[in-house]
Every structure is written in structure tokens, then in C-alpha cells.
Design an enzyme around this catalytic site. Structure first.
Site, short mmCIF file in Angstrom:
data_model
loop_
_atom_site.label_atom_id
_atom_site.label_comp_id
_atom_site.label_asym_id
_atom_site.label_seq_id
_atom_site.Cartn_x
_atom_site.Cartn_y
_atom_site.Cartn_z
N LYS A 10 28.85 37.77 45.37
CA LYS A 10 29.37 38.55 44.23
C LYS A 10 28.45 38.57 43.25
CE LYS A 10 30.53 35.02 41.24
NZ LYS A 10 29.88 34.92 39.81
N ASP A 136 36.61 30.90 41.91
CA ASP A 136 36.04 32.14 42.34
C ASP A 136 36.53 32.34 43.97
OD1 ASP A 136 34.45 32.94 40.38
OD2 ASP A 136 32.48 31.93 41.20
#
Length: 289
Positions: A10, A136
């Protein structure tokens, strides 16, 4: 039985820190999106009641320090699973890069073991479990593009950004996320406009997305590591449309609208940086397969 899962990296298109919480974590507002740079997770059921982690990358721990190991251990203990598993991690995402490689490996392990062990958990339940492993991991369970708030575990899905290329460069330095947060002075940094980034994404405006890139941690890391600032400047000079550091660093990414510019930027960066990647933005939840 064997299960294969993709674990994409990401990047943060927008990262703001709003306050420090009593528990030591920070309140954040982040726009995160997945890119086509991914580890591969191979899960094989074992008859004995053990968790084994292996990787060809010597920087990947094979014990409880590994987030994929922690994901398997959490599922085994929470749901009294008596079977074992071998977790083979083929690393493509650079380690300790600010790209959530370890978190994505853990998320892929949760998704894969849900299938391998037939736990029948929803993606929402997997994301809640992921939050127990790391901030995350919840986002990485879903993938796609999202606004993450709280300490990063509260996820609101938004549209995918406009399609573009992403060129990434990771210098050969390590960044301590804890030190970056410790040095962060919330009164002395420029805070990104997270809502303006959401609006730009919803409009599918590449130019507006470029104009709203922002990372409140960037100034701290740049002051500690001039190499990161140098890569940012070189990436701009070679023609990237917009450049930002991802997470707490040290990886820098550039958004590039036209493929014709990508090779020049890639080649220019390879002249002084070993770990350079040119990939597409994914940004869609159903792109994990």
C-alpha cells in the site's frame, strides 16, 4: 491442501496525525490504496500442530516477530484449531519500507487460513482480528482504497483513484517509526487536507490527486535522513507528476500519468538506488486475486 494468497503493498496518498492518545498510539487520518507490487503467501496444511514460517529473504523473521506467524497463532488460539500450517513468504515488497509489507503478509495469512481451515469468517471479522496484530492489517485485509482513522484500524472504503503508474524507490537506510512519531510536533507541521484528497479521488481527477498528496511524517523523516529528500528531488527532476514519501519512510513514490515517462524515471533512479519499482495503481478491492 495448499492455498495461495496475494499480499499487495500500500501507499499513503494522504497521511495526517491529529493527536496522541492516552494509550501511546496516535490518532490518524490516512488515505491508503493498494499497488501492483505484491508478496506471495503459500499456506500448506500440516498434520502436526505447529506454525512454520519460511522465506528466501534473509530479512524475514521465521518466528513470532513475523506478523504472518502472529496471524496464524491468533486464529489457532481464538478458534481452537488443532491443525498446523506452513507459511512460505515470497517477498517482492521491500522490507521495512513504509509499504505495509509485513501487515499485508499477515492479512493474506488471515484470508488464506480462513479458507484452509474453513473458519467461515466474514471479511469484517478478519479485519477486526487484523487490528489486534497491527494498525495497517485491517486495511490490508480489505485492500482497495480507504480512509483509515483511529490508530488506522477504522476503515471506510472510497472509490479507486484514477489509473496511473507508481514509481517507487527505497534507499538503503532504516527508519524508526517510533522515533519519527516521537519527534513529530503536531503544532509545527503542515497538515494535509484529507477531505480534499477524498474529493479529488471521487472526481477521478489525476491532477487534483497530485495536488493533494501530503504526509505529515515526511518532514521529520527528511530531517533525519537527507537521502530521502534527495530521492524526492531526483524523482521530480526525472519527470514524476507528483512525489511523496509513503508512511514513515524511507520509500518515496512518484505518480506518473503517462507510461511514456515511466522508463526514463525508472532508469534515472536506478543509477543511484538499487530498489526501484514501476507498477500500476490497483486501488480496487476485488483486485487481490
Amino acid at each position: 491442501m495448499r492455498i495461495l494468497e496475494k499480499a499487495p503493498a500500500k501507499i499513503n496518498l494522504s497521511l495526517d496525525v491529529t493527536s496522541k492518545r492516552p494509550d501511546g498510539y496516535h490518532e490518524v487520518e490516512m488515505i491508503m490504496t493498494t499497488i501492483d507490487l505484491a508478496d506471495r503467501i503459500e499456506l500448506t496444511e500440516l498434520p502436526e500442530n505447529v506454525i512454520r514460517v519460511a522465506s528466501h529473504n534473509r530479512f524475514v523473521p521465521d518466528d513470532q516477530r513475523n506478523l504472518a506467524y502472529q496471524a496464524a497463532k491468533l486464529l489457532k488460539e481464538r478458534f481452537q484449531v488443532k491443525k498446523g500450517v506452513s507459511i512460505m513468504i515470497t517477498k517482492v515488497i521491500p522490507v521495512a519500507a513504509g509499504l505495509a509489507g509485513g501487515s499485508s503478509d499477515a492479512a493474506a495469512t488471515l484470508r488464506g487460513l480462513n479458507r484452509l481451515w474453513d473458519l467461515k469468517l466474514s471479511v469484517e471479522e478478519l479485519a477486526e482480528l487484523g487490528a489486534e496484530i497491527g494498525s495497517d492489517v485491517s486495511f490490508c485485509v480489505y485492500g482497495g482504497t480507504a480512509l483509515a482513522t483511529g490508530r488506522g484500524e477504522k476503515i471506510r472504503h472510497i472509490s479507486a483513484p484514477p489509473h496511473c503508474w507508481v514509481v517507487l524507490a527505497k534507499p538503503t537506510i532504516g527508519v524508526s517509526t517510533a522515533e519519527v512519531y516521537r519527534r513529530l510536533n503536531l503544532q509545527q507541521v503542515r497538515h494535509p487536507d484529507v477531505q480534499a484528497m477524498i474529493d479529488a479521488i471521487e472526481e477521478k481527477s489525476f491532477q487534483k490527486v497530485c495536488g493533494q498528496l501530503g504526509n505529515v511524517l515526511e518532514s521529520v523523516t527528511l530531517s533525519l535522513h537527507p537521502e530521502v529528500a534527495m530521492i524526492k528531488n531526483q524523482m521530480k527532476r526525472f519527470g514524476a507528476d507528483a512525489v511523496l514519501m509513503s508512511g514513515s519512510g524511507p520509500t518515496v513514490f512518484g505518480l506518473v500519468q503517462y507510461e511514456s515517462k515511466v522508463q526514463r524515471i525508472y532508469n534515472g533512479l536506478r543509477g543511484f538506488c538499487d530498489q526501484v519499482y514501476a507498477v500500476r495503481m490497483i486501488g480496487e478491492q476485488n483486485a487481490l486475486d
